[in-house]
Scaffold this motif. Sequence first.
Motif, PDB file in Angstrom:
ATOM      1  N   ALA A  26       2.720  11.081  -1.207  1.00  0.00           N
ATOM      2  CA  ALA A  26       1.669  11.700  -0.411  1.00  0.00           C
ATOM      3  C   ALA A  26       0.795  10.637   0.258  1.00  0.00           C
ATOM      4  N   LEU A  27       0.467   9.583  -0.481  1.00  0.00           N
ATOM      5  CA  LEU A  27      -0.341   8.506   0.094  1.00  0.00           C
ATOM      6  C   LEU A  27       0.402   7.801   1.229  1.00  0.00           C
ATOM      7  N   PHE A  77      -4.396  13.986  12.580  1.00  0.00           N
ATOM      8  CA  PHE A  77      -5.338  15.011  12.138  1.00  0.00           C
ATOM      9  C   PHE A  77      -6.787  14.516  12.180  1.00  0.00           C
ATOM     10  N   GLY A  78      -7.002  13.369  12.782  1.00  0.00           N
ATOM     11  CA  GLY A  78      -8.348  12.835  12.893  1.00  0.00           C
ATOM     12  C   GLY A  78      -8.781  11.956  11.746  1.00  0.00           C
ATOM     13  N   GLY A  79      -7.878  11.645  10.820  1.00  0.00           N
ATOM     14  CA  GLY A  79      -8.226  10.803   9.677  1.00  0.00           C
ATOM     15  C   GLY A  79      -7.987   9.325   9.951  1.00  0.00           C
ATOM     16  N   ASP A  80      -8.672   8.496   9.205  1.00  0.00           N
ATOM     17  CA  ASP A  80      -8.515   7.047   9.315  1.00  0.00           C
ATOM     18  C   ASP A  80      -7.554   6.579   8.233  1.00  0.00           C
ATOM     19  N   ALA A  81      -6.357   6.213   8.631  1.00  0.00           N
ATOM     20  CA  ALA A  81      -5.312   5.829   7.677  1.00  0.00           C
ATOM     21  C   ALA A  81      -5.635   4.541   6.944  1.00  0.00           C
ATOM     22  N   HIS A  82      -6.642   3.815   7.419  1.00  0.00           N
ATOM     23  CA  HIS A  82      -7.000   2.546   6.784  1.00  0.00           C
ATOM     24  C   HIS A  82      -8.368   2.613   6.116  1.00  0.00           C
ATOM     25  N   GLN A 102      -2.581   4.641 -10.605  1.00  0.00           N
ATOM     26  CA  GLN A 102      -2.321   4.111  -9.263  1.00  0.00           C
ATOM     27  C   GLN A 102      -3.023   2.769  -9.063  1.00  0.00           C
ATOM     28  N   LEU A 103      -4.167   2.590  -9.686  1.00  0.00           N
ATOM     29  CA  LEU A 103      -4.841   1.290  -9.617  1.00  0.00           C
ATOM     30  C   LEU A 103      -3.998   0.197 -10.266  1.00  0.00           C
ATOM     31  N   ALA A 104      -3.200   0.573 -11.263  1.00  0.00           N
ATOM     32  CA  ALA A 104      -2.400  -0.400 -12.007  1.00  0.00           C
ATOM     33  C   ALA A 104      -0.948  -0.459 -11.550  1.00  0.00           C
ATOM     34  N   SER A 105      -0.543   0.420 -10.641  1.00  0.00           N
ATOM     35  CA  SER A 105       0.858   0.482 -10.222  1.00  0.00           C
ATOM     36  C   SER A 105       1.120  -0.452  -9.051  1.00  0.00           C
ATOM     37  N   PRO A 106       2.025  -1.414  -9.196  1.00  0.00           N
ATOM     38  CA  PRO A 106       2.339  -2.301  -8.067  1.00  0.00           C
ATOM     39  C   PRO A 106       2.807  -1.534  -6.835  1.00  0.00           C
ATOM     40  N   ALA A 107       3.487  -0.408  -7.034  1.00  0.00           N
ATOM     41  CA  ALA A 107       4.014   0.357  -5.911  1.00  0.00           C
ATOM     42  C   ALA A 107       2.928   1.025  -5.084  1.00  0.00           C
ATOM     43  N   ALA A 108       1.698   1.106  -5.621  1.00  0.00           N
ATOM     44  CA  ALA A 108       0.595   1.735  -4.893  1.00  0.00           C
ATOM     45  C   ALA A 108      -0.232   0.730  -4.098  1.00  0.00           C
ATOM     46  N   ALA A 109       0.160  -0.531  -4.113  1.00  0.00           N
ATOM     47  CA  ALA A 109      -0.596  -1.561  -3.404  1.00  0.00           C
ATOM     48  C   ALA A 109      -0.703  -1.221  -1.924  1.00  0.00           C
ATOM     49  N   GLY A 110      -1.922  -1.253  -1.404  1.00  0.00           N
ATOM     50  CA  GLY A 110      -2.151  -1.009   0.008  1.00  0.00           C
ATOM     51  C   GLY A 110      -2.171   0.443   0.430  1.00  0.00           C
ATOM     52  N   PHE A 167      -4.988  -5.255 -11.531  1.00  0.00           N
ATOM     53  CA  PHE A 167      -5.148  -3.966 -10.870  1.00  0.00           C
ATOM     54  C   PHE A 167      -5.558  -4.210  -9.428  1.00  0.00           C
ATOM     55  N   HIS A 168      -5.451  -3.176  -8.599  1.00  0.00           N
ATOM     56  CA  HIS A 168      -5.785  -3.310  -7.189  1.00  0.00           C
ATOM     57  C   HIS A 168      -7.294  -3.455  -7.031  1.00  0.00           C
ATOM     58  N   ARG A 169      -7.719  -4.501  -6.371  1.00  0.00           N
ATOM     59  CA  ARG A 169      -9.144  -4.802  -6.246  1.00  0.00           C
ATOM     60  C   ARG A 169      -9.747  -3.982  -5.109  1.00  0.00           C
TER      61      ARG A 169
END
Length: 219
Positions: free
Chosen positions: A63-64, A74-79, A96-104, A195-197
């Motif tokens: 989803a992310l 849809f008017g959202g800011d993807a960043h 998700q904070l700890a998952s490498p696959a969720a980086a960025g 974790f992701h900073r």
Amino acid sequence: MIVWLHGGGFTTGTGNSYDTHRMATRGDVVVVTVNYRLGALGFLAHAGLPGSGTFGLADQQAALRWVRAEIGAFGGDAHNVTLVGESAAGYSVCAQLASPAAAGLFEKAIIQSGPCTGRPDRPFAPSSIPLSTARAAGADLAAKAGCGSARDVLACLRRVDVNRLLAAQDTDQLPAHTTPLLPRDPAAAIAAGRFHRVPVLIGNNHDEGNGWAAGIIQA
């Protein structure tokens, strides 16, 4: 831009369980609610099933990624994505904070009533369990569903009616760590600084314990 994950012990709930339109209109923000696989469908673990134990978390990441690619239309800011979760979904945000696959995939995080540092001897349960524990629970579920002694357990489970399968699962589910998607327990990853900073807001919802109290009284 907010991506909202619903709670429910990783076994119940839907993205439309919450009235997010008020957040969108009063907060002038684009809100995306997410459904993800729950219960045994999302967190069953078996040695012969790649990625098992974290399918629900993988759905959240899918989803992310969709938000990254499509939300501009849809008017959202993807960043400028804030990932928000309550209760079990608070645990999901921890994962998700700890998952490498969720980086960025998100720039900020909000955790409601689901701390990353839960332990069995504290009021909050752990936010994940070891893969070995998850596989033992999966073997127990297979036995309850009548597939424990099957030559091909996974093929047998795929033939089981979904209602019977869900009836055999434990009341609460948890993601498995020591997996490709979640290599470390979120609490351990955070303690080690792995974790992701991103900025994180964490707290508890007012009177959320009333729901637990009502469930105990009805039981």
